[in-house]
Motif scaffolding. Sequence first.
Motif, PDB file in Angstrom:
ATOM      1  N   LEU A  10       4.299  -9.586   7.658  1.00 31.30           N
ATOM      2  CA  LEU A  10       3.613  -7.858   6.662  1.00 31.30           C
ATOM      3  C   LEU A  10       3.317  -6.798   7.178  1.00 31.30           C
ATOM      4  O   LEU A  10       2.983  -8.189   8.866  1.00 31.30           O
ATOM      5  N   GLU A  11       2.201  -5.875   6.716  1.00 23.78           N
ATOM      6  CA  GLU A  11       1.709  -5.050   8.341  1.00 23.78           C
ATOM      7  C   GLU A  11       0.722  -5.841   8.726  1.00 23.78           C
ATOM      8  O   GLU A  11      -0.035  -5.303   9.659  1.00 23.78           O
ATOM      9  N   ASP A  12       0.002  -6.299   8.070  1.00 21.49           N
ATOM     10  CA  ASP A  12      -1.242  -6.735   8.242  1.00 21.49           C
ATOM     11  C   ASP A  12      -1.257  -8.258   9.470  1.00 21.49           C
ATOM     12  O   ASP A  12      -2.210  -8.942   9.742  1.00 21.49           O
ATOM     13  N   SER A 358       7.049  -1.752  11.520  1.00 19.43           N
ATOM     14  CA  SER A 358       6.835  -2.536  10.588  1.00 19.43           C
ATOM     15  C   SER A 358       7.588  -2.355   8.897  1.00 19.43           C
ATOM     16  O   SER A 358       7.861  -1.879   9.236  1.00 19.43           O
ATOM     17  N   ALA A 360       6.421  -2.053   5.668  1.00 17.21           N
ATOM     18  CA  ALA A 360       5.597  -1.699   4.766  1.00 17.21           C
ATOM     19  C   ALA A 360       6.126  -0.189   3.616  1.00 17.21           C
ATOM     20  O   ALA A 360       7.233  -0.062   4.129  1.00 17.21           O
ATOM     21  N   LYS A 363       9.176   3.373   4.720  1.00 13.31           N
ATOM     22  CA  LYS A 363       9.466   2.745   6.046  1.00 13.31           C
ATOM     23  C   LYS A 363      10.787   2.989   6.229  1.00 13.31           C
ATOM     24  O   LYS A 363      11.545   2.087   4.977  1.00 13.31           O
TER      25      LYS A 363
END
Length: 389
Positions: A10-12, A358, A360, A363
């Motif tokens: 994920l984006e983190d 990423s 998300a 996107k």
Amino acid sequence: MKIINGSVFLEDGKFQQATVACMDGKITEITTGDALSANSSEAGEEIIDATDCYVIPGLCDIHLHGCMSYDACDGTREALKEMAKYEATHGVTSILPTTMTYPEDTLTTIANAVRDYRIYDNDTPGHATIHGINMEGPFISPEKKGAQNPKYIQRCDINMFHRINLASGGAVRLCDIAPEMDGAMEFIDEARKETRISIAHTTADYDTCKQAFDRGARHLTHLFNAMPPFSHRAPGPIGAAAENENVTPEIICDGIHVYPAAVNLMYKVFGPERLIMISDSMRATGLPDGEYELGGQPVTVKGRLATLHDGTIAGSATNLYDCMITAIKEMHIPLEDAILCASRNPAKAVGIYHTVGSIALGKQADFVIINKSDLMIKAVIVRGQYGKG
């Protein structure tokens, strides 16, 4: 389309068990935690089971010249299409075809081809998205030309750049220069308004590079290659880039261009927030050993090594996904950080992170599904369309 049972990056920057839903080529839903048990599918919805797999964002290669006998400098939509097809098959879903040192008319032909491809072909199923051009020449140093053709090297010319960028539809996302060359600083002052300036193929010392970065250059092309080395009395481009947190350095992780320990060292210096992995691949990538061409010069390829006949390394014969795996296995870069260096960081550097780079919501639905056991590609999804790796 829905991807289920996968460990999703994920984006983190962390993996989490998640379900990802896509529609019309975009990510529409990411379900994690307790909500997974209540997750349901609609009748007729395509389901991809990613059990025992990682799901990572499609990779972004912002420096590649060619593959499968084609090169960006062929200047044709056919060449770009074949490059985009090969790259997507190997997990690279966003690319910047990269030019070599050529005269303006040739560079304009390439720019026209990229513009037309982006208008007419960029939605071709199973093909990587072309986001623009990396203009590697001709504003470089003859002394550090590498595999560039010295015949066409010239001083920085902002009007020439404007014309080429206009021909591309404003798609030149990177422009490489040697900052010690005549007119380079003035070029940076103007060109940085239109593109990201990268220091490349240079003999410049630390002070010159620092000045270039202070004036707006923000990138360093293929770290260590075609530039002065770092030393304690002459830190050069590497030292200037390291101390400026706005600068993003590229590095080729094919195991040929940079010794593994040096790659690991640069990872520690620049961190996973800034380091960018590239392939610098040439037209022999994906093909057997033999004789090929790069920038109008003959190249011999043996395994991962591509050289001019005088022994100069001439690009790589490795795609970005394989470079990333080499960085993980041979250079001891953690999996999560290697993914960031091959997806998020390049996308941010060239201004496309709002679209790709990423996993998300909203996107582009670009994913690579890889086996946890051996990191081999199981499937690639480009703009929400499924295909095997």
